[in-house]
Design an enzyme around this catalytic site. Structure first.
Site, mmCIF file in Angstrom:
data_model
loop_
_atom_site.group_PDB
_atom_site.id
_atom_site.type_symbol
_atom_site.label_atom_id
_atom_site.label_comp_id
_atom_site.label_asym_id
_atom_site.label_seq_id
_atom_site.Cartn_x
_atom_site.Cartn_y
_atom_site.Cartn_z
ATOM 1 N N TYR A 244 15.470 8.817 41.752
ATOM 2 C CA TYR A 244 15.383 8.823 43.392
ATOM 3 C C TYR A 244 13.698 9.037 43.750
ATOM 4 O O TYR A 244 13.362 8.246 44.628
ATOM 5 C CB TYR A 244 16.352 10.011 44.104
ATOM 6 C CG TYR A 244 16.238 9.772 45.826
ATOM 7 C CD1 TYR A 244 16.831 8.669 46.238
ATOM 8 C CD2 TYR A 244 15.326 10.676 46.397
ATOM 9 C CE1 TYR A 244 16.928 8.722 47.716
ATOM 10 C CE2 TYR A 244 15.214 10.654 47.920
ATOM 11 C CZ TYR A 244 16.171 9.620 48.495
ATOM 12 O OH TYR A 244 16.229 9.613 49.818
ATOM 13 N N LYS B 11 11.570 6.320 45.736
ATOM 14 C CA LYS B 11 10.872 6.320 46.969
ATOM 15 C C LYS B 11 9.192 6.166 46.878
ATOM 16 O O LYS B 11 8.748 5.784 47.762
ATOM 17 C CB LYS B 11 11.353 7.520 47.608
ATOM 18 C CG LYS B 11 13.015 7.453 47.964
ATOM 19 C CD LYS B 11 13.368 6.315 48.858
ATOM 20 C CE LYS B 11 14.358 6.350 49.478
ATOM 21 N NZ LYS B 11 15.032 5.153 50.460
#
Length: 233
Positions: free
Chosen positions: A127, A131
């Site tokens: 993640y 991002k």
């Protein structure tokens, strides 16, 4: 919220369309998987066809969490899925709309990143990397196409109350050792919820709509935290 302000909205999600919007005259919806290579092209073509040939704004909101797995525990499946949904899909959508926006000599793009886009201490490696990548792509698009009157910004929300994200995740698959190292960081933010000042979806939506509108002219390549000062640590 965008519909309330008079916008025409084309939504896409792997889940079904929200029932209350089904009959709104300015809302169209396509149920599709954004990880399918053809979907971004289909989405943009359908939007252009339904709304008269223009796309004034793109909001890349779709995203998934990982299980806070570190680099020594992340599975290939988790890595591939996070990168596909959180990074590859928005880049493909931007690629499709850029051609239209360049032709019409205007357009605004807003990507939804995360606190994890500017920190290494709040989520797992998949993640976090996805991002961070989205923030990098945002800055690249902003610089590359600024002379075409196209703006690209990102917002970095913290935790949002009432989304049910964690309820949908299998806690048993979480990297518990990694979670221990993040506990104090998360605790510093979750106390906002306990005090009744936690952020809700509408608190994220308002800055999104500002950035995708002409009211934010001149703001380009910005990475905006929406986390009640969580980004200060």
């Amino acid at each position: 919220m965008a519909l309330d302000q008079g916008a025409k909205v084309f939504g896409v999600d792997i889940a079904a369309s929200p029932a209350p919007l089904a009959n709104h005259p300015n809302y169209k919806f396509l149920k599709a998987d954004l990880c399918d290579k053809q979907t971004p092209k289909d989405v943009v073509q359908a939007c252009v066809k339904m709304f008269g040939g223009r796309i004034d704004g793109l909001l890349n909101i779709a995203g998934i969490m990982d299980s806070n797995q570190s680099v020594d525990s992340v599975s290939d499946e988790m890595w591939d899925r996070c990168i596909a949904v959180n990074l590859t899909a928005p880049i493909r959508l931007m690629r499709e709309v850029i051609a239209i926006m360049r032709e019409q000599k205007s357009g605004n793009i807003v990507n939804v990143a995360s606190k994890a886009a500017t920190s290494g201490a709040v989520s797992g490696v998949a993640y976090t990397a996805s991002k961070h990548g989205l923030v990098g792509a945002t800055k690249n698009v902003a610089w590359r196409f600024k002379h075409d009157n196209i703006r690209c910004n990102a917002v970095c929300p913290g935790g949002v109350v009432g989304t049910g994200v964690h309820n949908e995740m299998d806690i048993q698959k979480w990297d518990k050792e990694a979670m221990k190292t993040m506990f104090l960081i998360h605790q510093s933010h979750s106390c906002d919820k306990d005090k009744g000042i936690g952020l809700r979806a509408e608190d994220i939506a308002r800055p999104l709509l500002f950035l995708v509108s002409d009211r934010s002219k001149g703001i380009n390549g910005a990475i905006l935290p929406i986390d009640n000062a969580w980004s200060t640590i």
